[in-house]
Design an enzyme around this catalytic site. Structure first.
Site, PDB file in Angstrom:
ATOM      1  N   LYS A 223       0.822  -1.198   0.000  1.00  0.00           N
ATOM      2  CA  LYS A 223       0.000   0.000   0.000  1.00  0.00           C
ATOM      3  C   LYS A 223       0.870   1.268   0.000  1.00  0.00           C
ATOM      4  CE  LYS A 223      -3.464  -2.497  -0.568  1.00  0.00           C
ATOM      5  NZ  LYS A 223      -4.187  -3.427   0.186  1.00  0.00           N
TER       6      LYS A 223
HETATM    7  C1  LIG Z   1      -5.179  -4.460   0.326  1.00  0.00           C
HETATM    8  C2  LIG Z   1      -6.653  -4.379   0.347  1.00  0.00           C
HETATM    9  C3  LIG Z   1      -7.430  -4.934   1.367  1.00  0.00           C
HETATM   10  C4  LIG Z   1      -6.865  -5.842   2.423  1.00  0.00           C
HETATM   11  O1  LIG Z   1      -5.813  -5.343   3.127  1.00  0.00           O
HETATM   12  P1  LIG Z   1      -4.792  -6.367   3.855  1.00  0.00           P
HETATM   13  O2  LIG Z   1      -4.019  -5.456   4.743  1.00  0.00           O
HETATM   14  O3  LIG Z   1      -3.995  -7.023   2.802  1.00  0.00           O
HETATM   15  O4  LIG Z   1      -5.624  -7.314   4.636  1.00  0.00           O
HETATM   16  C5  LIG Z   1      -8.795  -4.721   1.361  1.00  0.00           C
HETATM   17  N1  LIG Z   1      -9.378  -4.010   0.394  1.00  0.00           N
HETATM   18  C6  LIG Z   1      -8.693  -3.485  -0.625  1.00  0.00           C
HETATM   19  C7  LIG Z   1      -9.410  -2.714  -1.668  1.00  0.00           C
HETATM   20  C8  LIG Z   1      -7.295  -3.672  -0.710  1.00  0.00           C
HETATM   21  O5  LIG Z   1      -6.620  -3.173  -1.739  1.00  0.00           O
END
Ligand SMILES: *Cc1c(COP(=O)(O)O)cnc(C)c1O
Length: 414
Positions: free
Chosen positions: A200
């Protein structure tokens, strides 16, 4: 402009991009300092230490909110919001079919039923008219996914939610500091959920944040408890009586420490991604055979990735041929995003969230068919995704634009 078509690299011509993309280090001395301080506390438990608390306070200040709760992942954050919102067995939750599966996990763990709304063909976000059409007496919440840094149509979605008394949970995992008509997304619905997984805008290895936007202490306490086995851990008063089930999704002080340092970089990261993404749009929007992603007037998109669509009627190639040609020009890219809409996963096709059981799907008898969300399906069949990264240089972006333009010039129907 001369109408001169260059020989593609895939046909032995010269590549557009011959120098490597810019790179950089995401973690530095700032993170190290925070981590050492965390370890010197002699505890890594969020309730005893200061790092997770400081991380959340800094996040609250940045977002102009009163309450947020830390979680162990973005998936966990969404589950916490659903749990705090009281989502339970047999409830329907409307969400997007183009998302990370983390959006769906918490819905199913609450034994609620995901219902998929169709999308806008150019923002790739949920179409409010489709949301409204999917509402039934079982519907309790909407999980709005703001895909790839771009805000969904929140005014329309909030109006529908108020009319039908639904909770709104914003999945902002891909959309840090994204603005909708000037307002930060994640502060508009009842809850906003963020991920700090390693892919992210910012990373704590893994982690998540839930904003509690009512500003009510009781809502904050409910979310806080749901991330911590329903322990009511406030100040020195810890209440461990168990009335309903909740998981342990606690963040550790190590993640909180890294998060403090990462948050300081977030504004810069988002500004660069916003500028680069909008620059690509400006550079390719005039090309035949290309539909650029639409960022609505007054919004600020922080591009977790950049995804455009091909209008294959205007081109003499398939998407695969286009992508391979672009790759050969030195511009890495991917066909689409997830391989298919979420409801085509075997889990939904076989209706098996839990092995050997059709629960909770059999509560409503819901089935998931191809064609349920035709716009979403066509987005995934025609989209091309390229990376945007704060370490790229202006020249990298210009070469990406040049590469796309060159491949289009070759394949556009004359
Ligand atoms: C990355 C992501 C998640 C989940 O996040 P994690 O930290 O990997 O559990 C949920 N929704 C979206 C749209 C994402 O891109």
């Amino acid at each position: 402009m001369v109408n001169h078509v260059e020989k593609l690299a895939i046909h032995g011509g010269e590549k557009v991009k011959t120098t490597p993309f810019g790179t950089g280090k995401r973690f530095g001395f700032e993170e190290v300092t925070e981590l050492v301080e965390a370890l010197n506390q002699n505890t890594l438990f969020y309730h005893f230490g200061t790092k997770v608390k400081t991380f959340l306070n800094d996040f609250n200040a940045m977002y102009g909110i009163r309450y947020s709760v830390a979680a162990s992942s973005g998936t966990a954050a969404i589950h916490v919001a659903l749990g705090a919102a009281g989502i339970t067995v047999g409830d329907e939750v409307i969400t997007s079919p183009i998302t990370d599966q983390g959006t769906l996990v918490g819905i199913l763990y609450q034994n609620a039923i995901p219902v998929f709304a169709d999308l806008d063909p150019h923002t790739y976000n949920m179409d409010p008219r489709s949301i409204e059409a999917r509402i039934t007496p079982r519907t309790k919440a909407i999980v709005v996914v703001h895909l790839a840094g771009n805000a969904a149509d929140m005014d329309a979605i909030m109006a529908i939610a108020r009319k039908h008394k639904l909770k709104v949970i914003e999945d902002c995992a891909q959309s840090y500091l994204t603005r909708y008509k000037g307002r930060l997304i994640g502060t508009i619905g009842d809850y906003g959920c963020f991920s700090t997984n390693d892919f992210k805008h910012i990373s704590t290895g893994d982690g998540g944040i839930v904003t509690i936007n009512s500003g009510e202490e009781a809502d904050y306490h409910a979310a806080h408890a749901f991330a911590d086995k329903n322990y009511q851990r406030f100040g020195t008063n810890v209440q461990k009586d168990l009335y309903t089930l909740a998981p342990n999704y606690r963040m550790t002080e190590l993640q909180g420490a890294v998060g403090i340092a990462q948050l300081k970089k977030l504004g810069h990261i988002c500004d660069i991604r916003q500028r680069y993404g909008d620059k690509i749009t400006a550079g390719i929007s005039h090309l035949r055979g290309i539909h650029v992603p639409r960022v609505d007037e007054g919004n600020y998109c922080t591009y977790w990735f950049y995804m455009f669509r091909l209008d294959l009627d205007q081109l003499t190639c398939t998407r695969t041929e286009f992508c391979k040609a672009l790759e050969a020009e030195g511009i890495p890219n991917m066909e689409g995003y997830i391989s298919d809409v979420a409801y085509m996963q075997p889990l939904f096709q076989n209706r098996t969230a839990y092995p050997g059981s059709h629960f909770p799907f059999d509560i409503s008898g819901i089935t998931y068919e191809r064609g349920l969300c035709p716009v979403a399906e066509s987005i995934l069949q025609t989209a091309v995704r390229i990376q945007v990264n704060e370490f790229f240089t202006e020249k990298d972006i210009e070469e990406m634009i040049a590469g796309i333009a060159k491949v289009i010039a070759f394949y556009e129907k004359k």
